[in-house]
Design a protein around this motif. Sequence first.
Motif, mmCIF file in Angstrom:
data_model
loop_
_atom_site.group_PDB
_atom_site.id
_atom_site.type_symbol
_atom_site.label_atom_id
_atom_site.label_comp_id
_atom_site.label_asym_id
_atom_site.label_seq_id
_atom_site.Cartn_x
_atom_site.Cartn_y
_atom_site.Cartn_z
ATOM 1 N N ILE A 183 0.836 -1.204 0.000
ATOM 2 C CA ILE A 183 0.000 0.000 0.000
ATOM 3 C C ILE A 183 0.872 1.257 0.000
ATOM 4 C CG2 ILE A 183 -1.850 1.239 1.180
ATOM 5 C CD1 ILE A 183 -2.781 -1.420 2.323
ATOM 6 N N ALA A 184 1.916 1.243 0.816
ATOM 7 C CA ALA A 184 2.814 2.407 0.867
ATOM 8 C C ALA A 184 3.518 2.599 -0.479
ATOM 9 C CB ALA A 184 3.841 2.237 1.981
ATOM 10 N N GLU A 185 3.737 1.499 -1.157
ATOM 11 C CA GLU A 185 4.344 1.522 -2.491
ATOM 12 C C GLU A 185 3.496 2.356 -3.466
ATOM 13 O OE1 GLU A 185 7.081 -0.204 -2.138
ATOM 14 O OE2 GLU A 185 7.816 -0.420 -4.187
ATOM 15 N N GLN A 186 2.204 2.360 -3.264
ATOM 16 C CA GLN A 186 1.326 3.201 -4.086
ATOM 17 C C GLN A 186 1.261 4.619 -3.535
ATOM 18 O OE1 GLN A 186 -2.586 1.331 -5.172
ATOM 19 N NE2 GLN A 186 -1.871 -0.363 -3.915
ATOM 20 N N LEU A 187 1.098 4.728 -2.221
ATOM 21 C CA LEU A 187 0.910 6.043 -1.609
ATOM 22 C C LEU A 187 2.126 6.952 -1.776
ATOM 23 C CD1 LEU A 187 -0.931 4.893 1.640
ATOM 24 C CD2 LEU A 187 -1.867 6.458 -0.063
ATOM 25 N N GLU A 188 3.308 6.352 -1.871
ATOM 26 C CA GLU A 188 4.541 7.144 -1.974
ATOM 27 C C GLU A 188 4.571 8.019 -3.230
ATOM 28 O OE1 GLU A 188 7.536 4.103 -2.041
ATOM 29 O OE2 GLU A 188 7.309 3.725 -4.184
ATOM 30 N N HIS A 189 3.708 7.728 -4.196
ATOM 31 C CA HIS A 189 3.741 8.494 -5.447
ATOM 32 C C HIS A 189 2.736 9.645 -5.503
ATOM 33 C CE1 HIS A 189 6.572 5.645 -7.078
ATOM 34 N NE2 HIS A 189 5.785 4.662 -6.702
ATOM 35 N N ILE A 190 1.951 9.794 -4.449
ATOM 36 C CA ILE A 190 1.006 10.912 -4.401
ATOM 37 C C ILE A 190 1.800 12.216 -4.352
ATOM 38 C CG2 ILE A 190 -0.856 12.027 -3.081
ATOM 39 C CD1 ILE A 190 -1.722 9.349 -4.170
ATOM 40 N N GLN A 191 1.423 13.132 -5.236
ATOM 41 C CA GLN A 191 2.183 14.386 -5.349
ATOM 42 C C GLN A 191 1.519 15.500 -4.561
ATOM 43 O OE1 GLN A 191 4.606 12.848 -8.778
ATOM 44 N NE2 GLN A 191 4.977 14.320 -7.198
ATOM 45 N N SER A 192 2.121 15.910 -3.496
ATOM 46 C CA SER A 192 1.684 17.083 -2.741
ATOM 47 C C SER A 192 2.613 17.285 -1.558
ATOM 48 C CB SER A 192 0.242 16.933 -2.252
ATOM 49 O OG SER A 192 -0.046 17.928 -1.284
ATOM 50 N N GLU A 193 3.437 18.297 -1.667
ATOM 51 C CA GLU A 193 4.357 18.655 -0.590
ATOM 52 C C GLU A 193 3.592 18.886 0.704
ATOM 53 O OE1 GLU A 193 7.645 19.259 0.221
ATOM 54 O OE2 GLU A 193 7.949 18.017 -1.567
ATOM 55 N N GLU A 194 2.524 19.684 0.551
ATOM 56 C CA GLU A 194 1.721 20.071 1.708
ATOM 57 C C GLU A 194 1.150 18.842 2.426
ATOM 58 O OE1 GLU A 194 1.559 23.007 2.851
ATOM 59 O OE2 GLU A 194 -0.033 22.756 4.350
ATOM 60 N N LEU A 195 0.705 17.876 1.638
ATOM 61 C CA LEU A 195 0.154 16.650 2.227
ATOM 62 C C LEU A 195 1.175 15.991 3.137
ATOM 63 C CD1 LEU A 195 -1.927 14.335 2.422
ATOM 64 C CD2 LEU A 195 -0.949 13.402 0.326
ATOM 65 N N ILE A 196 2.405 15.887 2.671
ATOM 66 C CA ILE A 196 3.426 15.194 3.448
ATOM 67 C C ILE A 196 3.823 15.998 4.680
ATOM 68 C CG2 ILE A 196 5.777 14.271 3.367
ATOM 69 C CD1 ILE A 196 3.532 12.647 1.928
ATOM 70 N N THR A 197 3.894 17.305 4.515
ATOM 71 C CA THR A 197 4.181 18.163 5.667
ATOM 72 C C THR A 197 3.142 17.943 6.771
ATOM 73 O OG1 THR A 197 5.075 19.821 4.176
ATOM 74 C CG2 THR A 197 4.452 20.572 6.384
ATOM 75 N N ARG A 198 1.879 17.908 6.355
ATOM 76 C CA ARG A 198 0.807 17.757 7.341
ATOM 77 C C ARG A 198 0.727 16.337 7.899
ATOM 78 N NH1 ARG A 198 -3.617 21.763 7.111
ATOM 79 N NH2 ARG A 198 -2.875 23.476 5.817
ATOM 80 N N LEU A 199 0.981 15.371 7.033
ATOM 81 C CA LEU A 199 0.954 13.977 7.501
ATOM 82 C C LEU A 199 2.034 13.772 8.563
ATOM 83 C CD1 LEU A 199 -0.182 11.076 7.123
ATOM 84 C CD2 LEU A 199 1.615 10.711 5.413
ATOM 85 N N ASP A 200 3.207 14.302 8.271
ATOM 86 C CA ASP A 200 4.333 14.192 9.193
ATOM 87 C C ASP A 200 3.973 14.785 10.561
ATOM 88 O OD1 ASP A 200 7.198 13.829 9.840
ATOM 89 O OD2 ASP A 200 7.256 16.017 9.804
ATOM 90 N N LYS A 201 3.372 15.958 10.541
ATOM 91 C CA LYS A 201 2.960 16.629 11.770
ATOM 92 C C LYS A 201 1.908 15.787 12.500
ATOM 93 C CE LYS A 201 2.003 21.460 12.982
ATOM 94 N NZ LYS A 201 1.561 22.737 12.372
ATOM 95 N N PHE A 202 0.925 15.318 11.744
ATOM 96 C CA PHE A 202 -0.173 14.502 12.304
ATOM 97 C C PHE A 202 0.376 13.273 13.019
ATOM 98 C CE2 PHE A 202 -3.473 11.136 11.307
ATOM 99 C CZ PHE A 202 -4.411 11.568 12.239
ATOM 100 N N LEU A 203 1.452 12.718 12.481
ATOM 101 C CA LEU A 203 2.033 11.501 13.055
ATOM 102 C C LEU A 203 3.043 11.816 14.162
ATOM 103 C CD1 LEU A 203 2.627 9.592 9.690
ATOM 104 C CD2 LEU A 203 0.782 9.193 11.338
#
Lengths: 219, 219
Positions: free
Chosen positions: B99-119
């Motif tokens: 699943i992460a193999e698919q999710l890793e290709h989602i394009q959005s800097e902001e998404l990752i910034t927020r995901l990182d914070k959320f975690l």
Amino acid sequence: MFTLAEENYLKAIFHLEHELQGEVSTNAIAESIETKPSSVTDMVQKLAEKKLLTYKRYKGVQLTAEGKKVAINIIRKHRLWEVFLVEKLNFHWDEVHEIAEQLEHIQSEELITRLDKFLGSPDFDPHGDPIPDKHGVLKRTEKKLLSEIEKNQQGVCVGVKESSAEFLQYLDKKKISIGTKIKVLGKEFFDGSMIIQVGNEQFFISHIIAENLYVQIQE
Amino acid sequence: MFTLAEENYLKAIFHLEHELQGEVSTNAIAESIETKPSSVTDMVQKLAEKKLLTYKRYKGVQLTAEGKKVAINIIRKHRLWEVFLVEKLNFHWDEVHEIAEQLEHIQSEELITRLDKFLGSPDFDPHGDPIPDKHGVLKRTEKKLLSEIEKNQQGVCVGVKESSAEFLQYLDKKKISIGTKIKVLGKEFFDGSMIIQVGNEQFFISHIIAENLYVQIQE
DNA sequence: TTATATTTTTAGATTAGACTAAAAATAAAA
DNA sequence: TTTTATTTTTAGTCTAATCTAAAAATATAA
């Protein structure tokens, strides 16, 4: 199971069937998906081969039960991810569409089952659109366009028809979001514009706005 | 920015550079990515054009600084999503890779910034692999393979080298996960097998196992 | 150091998905 | 009902990414 392009066609056709009430033309699909009609003809023939829709030359297309099932599942995923982005990652409702557009294609039944549970099995997405359950069933609500309600009636905003960032930002400026109470103080029959009350503010809105806001009428 | 295939090549090459210490051959890439060497040659030439790696015919490839940056960013996304899947959606650590193999290709800097914070800005993923920060910097730890530690020493499991579902399921059966204390009671020099203590249990493990478990030594 | 094996590259084909330009069918207007 | 306009399809290209088969370079062995 299906390619990204196939999924996007099915989703677009599903939405068009609802907007246009039935027959979906090649041109309509091309416009909605931002591609050329000739490309649509190709893809539509491929999807017909796979029994996801029926197609007669020059006569447009119609999704089969199977095609609808696939489309609804993509819409379910899209809307669940939007809830995640807004509720958990604190995105604003005008920022989530493009990201959900990508996330909706992630393949994993289990992922969606768990995501749904994690989010508390929401019935509506951040724009008020219903989220199909795993069998494709939508929660129905008694909603009307704001433009359809009468002077002196009031309602609660339960969704938006158009959900472009521009429109959503306009609503923010006017302090309108899902759950907001709106009362119609006056209605101009000539152009459909209205005077409405939101909180303590009273202001003018054009017909275009009133036509894109869903409300649930309150006594 | 980059296509899915390009991203997968860059990621694979990055991992191979670490495993093989330097020069990465066409065949090695082909094997790791499950494709044919001729396809690798094509793609590698394309990536060289884009200055993501250097390539000399018959001599293998090496990522440029830019290529590494892209690869590390994909790895960051992969590992953050794995944390999300395990910590928030209660997936088991042997279920998240695909699943992460698919999710890793989602394009959005902001998404990752927020995901990182959320975690809570995690430093390690569920397999103990370090998560690069947004500048690509990894938290370094003093970790050793279990196979390298001596009789009567003890350590805490901090990661796995191999993270196939099969291996992870073996570890579960033996009640070994990240944070588990492991003491080496005996070591057979002939075949590298060991007797270890985990909790109250003492048991035998083969060299293959000991070679794929990272521990941090404790006094 | 020549012969053999392995690795890597090239050349040419294939598939998905899109495009352009032209032809064919359908719809609208005179 | 012809003529004109619009919509849709067909035919032929194009690109990304893959493949097979054969050729070329490099590595290994006699």
